[in-house]
Design an enzyme around this catalytic site. Structure first.
Site, short mmCIF file in Angstrom:
data_model
loop_
_atom_site.label_atom_id
_atom_site.label_comp_id
_atom_site.label_asym_id
_atom_site.label_seq_id
_atom_site.Cartn_x
_atom_site.Cartn_y
_atom_site.Cartn_z
N SER A 154 0.81 -1.22 0.00
CA SER A 154 0.00 0.00 0.00
C SER A 154 0.84 1.27 0.00
O SER A 154 1.88 1.35 0.66
CB SER A 154 -0.90 -0.01 1.24
OG SER A 154 -1.50 1.23 1.39
N SER A 212 -0.60 4.04 1.06
CA SER A 212 -1.27 4.90 2.04
C SER A 212 -0.35 5.36 3.18
O SER A 212 -0.40 6.53 3.56
CB SER A 212 -2.51 4.19 2.60
OG SER A 212 -3.47 4.07 1.58
N THR A 245 -9.49 -1.71 3.07
CA THR A 245 -9.33 -2.05 1.66
C THR A 245 -9.80 -3.48 1.40
O THR A 245 -10.35 -4.14 2.29
CB THR A 245 -7.89 -1.76 1.18
OG1 THR A 245 -7.86 -1.89 -0.24
CG2 THR A 245 -6.87 -2.70 1.80
N LYS A 297 -14.29 -4.06 2.39
CA LYS A 297 -15.04 -2.80 2.28
C LYS A 297 -16.55 -2.95 2.49
O LYS A 297 -17.22 -1.99 2.85
CB LYS A 297 -14.78 -2.14 0.92
CG LYS A 297 -13.39 -1.54 0.79
CD LYS A 297 -13.25 -0.77 -0.51
CE LYS A 297 -11.80 -0.39 -0.74
NZ LYS A 297 -11.64 0.54 -1.88
N ASN A 329 -14.53 2.74 3.04
CA ASN A 329 -13.06 2.62 3.08
C ASN A 329 -12.42 3.45 4.19
O ASN A 329 -11.21 3.43 4.34
CB ASN A 329 -12.45 3.02 1.73
CG ASN A 329 -12.35 4.51 1.60
OD1 ASN A 329 -13.30 5.23 1.91
ND2 ASN A 329 -11.20 5.00 1.17
N GLY A 337 -17.21 -0.94 -17.31
CA GLY A 337 -17.05 -1.85 -16.17
C GLY A 337 -18.23 -1.76 -15.23
O GLY A 337 -18.96 -0.75 -15.22
N GLY A 339 -17.96 -3.28 -11.73
CA GLY A 339 -17.51 -3.81 -10.44
C GLY A 339 -17.81 -2.82 -9.33
O GLY A 339 -18.66 -1.94 -9.47
N GLY A 340 -17.06 -2.95 -8.22
CA GLY A 340 -17.28 -2.09 -7.07
C GLY A 340 -17.05 -0.61 -7.37
O GLY A 340 -17.83 0.26 -6.96
N TYR A 395 -3.65 3.59 -12.35
CA TYR A 395 -2.51 4.52 -12.37
C TYR A 395 -1.18 3.83 -12.62
O TYR A 395 -0.14 4.46 -12.64
CB TYR A 395 -2.45 5.36 -11.08
CG TYR A 395 -2.42 4.55 -9.81
CD1 TYR A 395 -1.23 4.01 -9.34
CD2 TYR A 395 -3.59 4.32 -9.10
CE1 TYR A 395 -1.21 3.25 -8.19
CE2 TYR A 395 -3.58 3.56 -7.94
CZ TYR A 395 -2.39 3.03 -7.49
OH TYR A 395 -2.37 2.27 -6.36
P1 ATR Z 1 -13.46 -3.17 -8.79
O1 ATR Z 1 -14.12 -3.53 -7.50
O2 ATR Z 1 -12.06 -2.61 -8.63
O3 ATR Z 1 -14.29 -2.32 -9.67
P2 ATR Z 1 -14.11 -5.79 -9.86
O4 ATR Z 1 -15.32 -5.76 -9.00
O5 ATR Z 1 -13.24 -6.98 -9.81
O6 ATR Z 1 -13.16 -4.55 -9.54
O7 ATR Z 1 -14.58 -5.49 -11.37
C1 ATR Z 1 -13.74 -5.67 -12.43
C2 ATR Z 1 -14.39 -5.12 -13.71
O8 ATR Z 1 -13.47 -5.32 -14.78
C3 ATR Z 1 -15.67 -5.84 -14.09
O9 ATR Z 1 -16.53 -4.92 -14.70
C4 ATR Z 1 -15.16 -6.89 -15.10
O10 ATR Z 1 -16.13 -7.30 -16.05
P3 ATR Z 1 -17.10 -8.58 -15.72
O11 ATR Z 1 -18.11 -8.06 -14.74
O12 ATR Z 1 -17.71 -8.94 -17.03
O13 ATR Z 1 -16.21 -9.65 -15.16
C5 ATR Z 1 -14.12 -6.06 -15.82
N1 ATR Z 1 -13.17 -6.92 -16.54
C6 ATR Z 1 -12.15 -7.62 -16.01
N2 ATR Z 1 -11.48 -8.27 -16.98
C7 ATR Z 1 -12.11 -7.97 -18.15
C8 ATR Z 1 -11.87 -8.30 -19.53
N3 ATR Z 1 -10.86 -9.07 -19.89
N4 ATR Z 1 -12.70 -7.76 -20.46
C9 ATR Z 1 -13.72 -6.96 -20.12
N5 ATR Z 1 -13.98 -6.58 -18.83
C10 ATR Z 1 -13.19 -7.09 -17.87
#
Ligand code: ATR
Length: 290
Positions: free
Chosen positions: A20, A22, A67, A71, A92, A131, A133-134, A229
């Site tokens: 980290s 942080s 983290t 979370k 967080n 995307g 995800g979270g 980043y």
């Molecule tokens: P975070 O919490 O950091 O947002 P996460 O919850 O693991 O991370 O989400 C990862 C994102 O990257 C998701 O939207 C994932 O798409 P899926 O929901 O379809 O899995 C996306 N992602 C990861 N690898 C990918 C790839 N090769 N092509 C397209 N999207 C991808």
């Protein structure tokens, strides 16, 4: 740094935590501002979150960052929760209060602060989020909260995009979020958008990967914001710039999530010049010269 009997302690709970940035950010802030606070990391296993928070409170620890993977889990151990963090469903930052900790989501406050600093205005903006995800979920709530006109939320797995859209639209009582499969990106109406890249695609060592490779897509983007980043300039950013757009990475978001937590713990306002000094320290540590 002079650690003594009055030094207050803050720390990061998560697993893993060894890499980290942080501690560097928070300890630099304490050094510059002359505040008697130190920050370190605590590796906490999945089934020990409750005990960790209880123990931290008992030890008079001023605040904690949280983290991956805790979370969501940590919400069950809070005394209070900030409304935006509650909607997002992820915390967080824990701030000490009478009887326990109040939970915040400074990841999203940090993103908003870094966007504001770059002159990005969400109010009335047309947004594309890549995307679901979270991070995407939190950003979708932020866009709705700040009055974005519409948000096309694209994900490889469309069901996850639909879930976020349903939740955000329900909470705002408005169809702001439009879920879509990434494969259908050509259906986005021709216009000028802010695009926020939240997937893990393009993360080092896969520097040349990008979630949409078609250069024509980037003609729609006036500003691209990648929450990655490392690398400092992602393929997504390069594609945005190649079509004349402005592009930013996620390092300022990382900096400002920490600054926002530091301000909450110490009841101070960190100036732009102090943040800039810490940003330079952070870049030096990461070996970035720009
Ligand atoms: P975070 O919490 O950091 O947002 P996460 O919850 O693991 O991370 O989400 C990862 C994102 O990257 C998701 O939207 C994932 O798409 P899926 O929901 O379809 O899995 C996306 N992602 C990861 N690898 C990918 C790839 N090769 N092509 C397209 N999207 C991808």
């Amino acid at each position: 740094m002079n650690i003594n009997a009055k030094t207050r302690l803050c720390g990061l709970i998560g697993n893993p935590v060894e890499h980290s940035c942080s501690p560097l950010i928070h300890n630099s802030l304490s050094e510059i501002l002359g505040i008697n606070m130190v920050y370190t990391t605590f590796k906490v296993e999945k089934d020990s979150v409750k005990e960790a928070v209880k123990g931290a409170y008992a030890l008079n620890i001023l605040g904690m960052n949280v983290t991956v993977p805790h979370k969501q889990e940590v919400i069950g151990s809070l005394k209070e929760i900030d409304p935006l963090a509650k909607s997002i469903g992820a915390v967080n930052t824990l701030v000490r209060m009478d009887g326990g900790y109040k939970g915040y989501n400074t990841d999203i406050l940090g993103l908003y602060r870094s966007m504001t600093e770059e002159g990005i205005v969400l109010s009335g903006e047309k947004v594309i989020i890549l995307g679901a995800g979270g991070a995407s979920r939190a950003i979708a709530f932020l866009c709705a909260d700040k009055g974005a006109e519409c948000v096309y939320l694209l994900n490889r797995t469309v069901e996850k995009a639909k879930e976020i859209a349903m939740e955000v639209n329900r909470e705002n009582d408005k169809e702001i979020i439009i879920p879509m499969a990434i494969a259908d990106y050509k259906n986005i109406p021709g216009d000028s958008y802010l695009c926020i890249q939240t997937t893990s695609v393009g993360l080092h060592p896969n520097d040349e990967d990008v979630v949409i490779g078609d250069e024509a897509f980037y003609e729609l983007i006036h500003t691209g914001y990648d929450i990655i980043y490392n690398p400092y300039e992602t393929k997504f950013m390069k594609l945005v710039q190649a079509k004349g757009g402005r592009a930013f990475n996620g390092l300022k978001m990382l900096l400002y999530q920490a600054v926002a937590a530091y301000e909450l713990w110490n009841d101070v306002e960190v100036s732009k010049s102090t943040s800039d000094r810490v940003f330079d320290i952070l870049k030096k540590e990461m070996g970035i010269n720009d």
